[in-house]
Design an enzyme around this catalytic site. Structure first.
Site, PDB file in Angstrom:
ATOM      1  CE  LYS A  78       0.211  33.300   2.558  1.00 35.19           C
ATOM      2  NZ  LYS A  78       1.152  33.014   3.634  1.00 35.19           N
ATOM      3  CG  ASP A 125       0.256  26.899   0.889  1.00 30.87           C
ATOM      4  OD1 ASP A 125      -0.382  27.289  -0.093  1.00 30.87           O
ATOM      5  OD2 ASP A 125       0.718  27.686   1.741  1.00 30.87           O
TER       6      ASP A 125
HETATM    7  C1  LIG Z   1      -4.979  31.251   0.125  1.00 28.41           C
HETATM    8  C2  LIG Z   1      -4.425  31.395   1.489  1.00 28.41           C
HETATM    9  N1  LIG Z   1      -5.187  31.936   2.432  1.00 28.41           N
HETATM   10  C3  LIG Z   1      -4.731  32.104   3.691  1.00 28.41           C
HETATM   11  C4  LIG Z   1      -3.465  31.697   4.037  1.00 28.41           C
HETATM   12  C5  LIG Z   1      -3.032  31.832   5.470  1.00 28.41           C
HETATM   13  O1  LIG Z   1      -1.954  32.652   5.684  1.00 28.41           O
HETATM   14  P1  LIG Z   1      -1.033  32.445   6.978  1.00 28.41           P
HETATM   15  O2  LIG Z   1      -0.231  31.201   6.749  1.00 28.41           O
HETATM   16  O3  LIG Z   1      -0.223  33.670   7.048  1.00 28.41           O
HETATM   17  O4  LIG Z   1      -1.940  32.262   8.141  1.00 28.41           O
HETATM   18  C6  LIG Z   1      -2.634  31.129   3.064  1.00 28.41           C
HETATM   19  C7  LIG Z   1      -1.259  30.709   3.395  1.00 28.41           C
HETATM   20  O5  LIG Z   1      -0.522  30.216   2.579  1.00 28.41           O
HETATM   21  C8  LIG Z   1      -3.115  30.975   1.759  1.00 28.41           C
HETATM   22  O6  LIG Z   1      -2.372  30.427   0.784  1.00 28.41           O
END
Ligand SMILES: Cc1ncc(COP(=O)(O)O)c(C=O)c1O
Length: 406
Positions: A78, A125
């Protein structure tokens, strides 16, 4: 065996003119983001694990996992988005081009004095907030982070350790986003949010462009492994910004020859899947109780949704046990396959691929999407064990068991 697994194919044949523009997600734009990331001392390409034994086990040509647990020592991808967006915002404030601003230069006293104190605020989150906190503190700026009800105390502590003032609120993710925007309005702070809304789209677009760094790394790493192009890419979605950015880059690079893109979400927060079904933006409300904390978002980023609806092939909504299976599989590889420590949101695509290849109820979906011995499948493990005690509950103690074999 599928439990509450549901899916929807993209049936829409749109005319070329009607498709979402890919102008902001070209190879050159992605390279621009990567050039900025490369100016960070801690920049290093994350590894690409080739799981050849697993591919053989499933009867596929290849399975490749881009392991984002190694990103900048932050255990998730992220930060690529938050750091690039902050870089672009500061460049704009300074009246400069991002190409002329290294991360080191942004950290200099000269720039710090020019900018004064800035407070960046976000809702998260966990992983996005940690990235924003890290980037702000590297630049000696302040950050404030709001987390939804039920967030992991371990993830809260990780964000505080990265330098932010952080707290867990009473609300779900989408309500925390609105709170962050209100606080920014009241106090003159800068919102660095990974989703867009009416009148707020520049920063989310920079965040998406920041994610492209991992996609161009992946394309180059696959080429080095002798795979000119993956045939299938499985992407997990929360608000859809990550999946949208990666999808757009693949569509831009490969055009009509692009891989089949499969989007997966937890069934408690499946706003992209529901939107694909309805043909219009749909929102999921309430607590969104899922172990996939990073994907517990009920309101899609409209810009990302457009890209996913135009260039995606298949949208799947799945239960938590699919993510748990993926965590166990990647942590316990076959033969000499490399081990990937993957958290709940990171591993769901591996669990999904297992279902597609082995679950009789998904065999039609598997055939229709064309998963065969000639397929080369790319997965992105977007996080490592960002909640280590939950990781052990799942991988050691068998929490969220797989469905009984048919
Ligand atoms: C580990 C992880 N994977 C995938 C995502 C998904 O990203 P998006 O919210 O841009 O769809 C997040 C989002 O916080 C994440 O923390």
């Amino acid at each position: 065996m599928t439990g509450t697994m549901q899916w929807k194919f993209n049936e829409t044949l749109r005319s070329k003119d009607g498709l979402a523009s890919l102008d902001r997600f070209t190879w050159d734009e992605a390279n621009r983001a990567r050039a900025f990331h490369r100016t960070f001392d801690c920049y290093k390409e994350t590894p690409m694990a080739s799981l050849h034994r697993l591919a053989k086990h499933w009867g596929l040509g290849g399975v490749y996992v881009k392991d984002e647990s190694h990103r900048f020592g932050l255990n998730a991808f992220k930060v690529l988005g938050g750091a690039y967006a902050i870089g672009r915002y500061l460049a704009e404030r300074l009246g400069m081009n991002i190409e002329d601003l290294s991360f080191e230069r942004l950290r200099s006293n000269e720039i710090r004095e020019k900018l004064g104190e800035i407070t960046f605020v976000t809702a998260t989150d966990g992983n996005h907030g940690r990235g924003v906190a890290w980037a702000a503190s590297q630049l000696s700026q302040r950050s404030v982070v709001y987390m939804p009800h039920g967030s992991s105390p371990t993830r809260l502590e990780a964000i505080r350790a990265a330098g932010a003032e952080a707290e867990i609120m009473q609300w779900n993710y989408d309500e925390c986003v609105r709170h962050a925007a209100r606080m920014a309005e009241e106090h003159g702070w800068v919102v660095v949010q990974d989703t867009a809304w009416d009148g707020y789209d520049a920063i989310p677009e920079w965040i998406m462009q920041g994610y492209s760094t991992l996609a161009i790394e992946a394309i180059e790493q696959l080429r080095a492994l002798g795979v000119p192009k993956p045939t299938h890419v499985l992407l997990q979605a929360g608000v859809g910004s990550f999946a949208g950015a990666v999808t757009a880059l693949f569509a831009s690079v490969y055009g009509d020859e692009r891989p089949a893109i499969i989007i997966v979400e937890p069934n408690k927060a499946d706003c992209i899947y529901r939107s694909a079904r309805a043909g219009s933006l749909q929102v999921v409300t309430g607590a969104m109780n899922t172990i996939m904390a990073g994907l517990a978002c009920g309101e899609p980023n409209p810009a990302a949704l457009q890209l996913l609806q135009d260039y995606g092939s298949l949208y799947i909504s799945c239960p938590d046990s699919v993510a748990a299976k993926g965590m166990r599989m990647l942590g316990n590889p076959l033969g000499d396959d490399p081990m990937v420590i993957s958290g709940e949101s990171g591993a769901v695509t591996a669990g999904l691929l297992d279902h597609l290849m082995a679950d009789p109820q998904l065999s039609d979906a598997k055939d229709r999407i064309g998963l065969t011995a000639a397929s080369h499948v790319l997965l992105v493990s977007t996080e490592g064990d960002t909640d280590p005690s939950r990781y052990r509950d799942v991988v050691w103690d068998g929490m969220f068991p797989s469905f009984a074999k048919a």
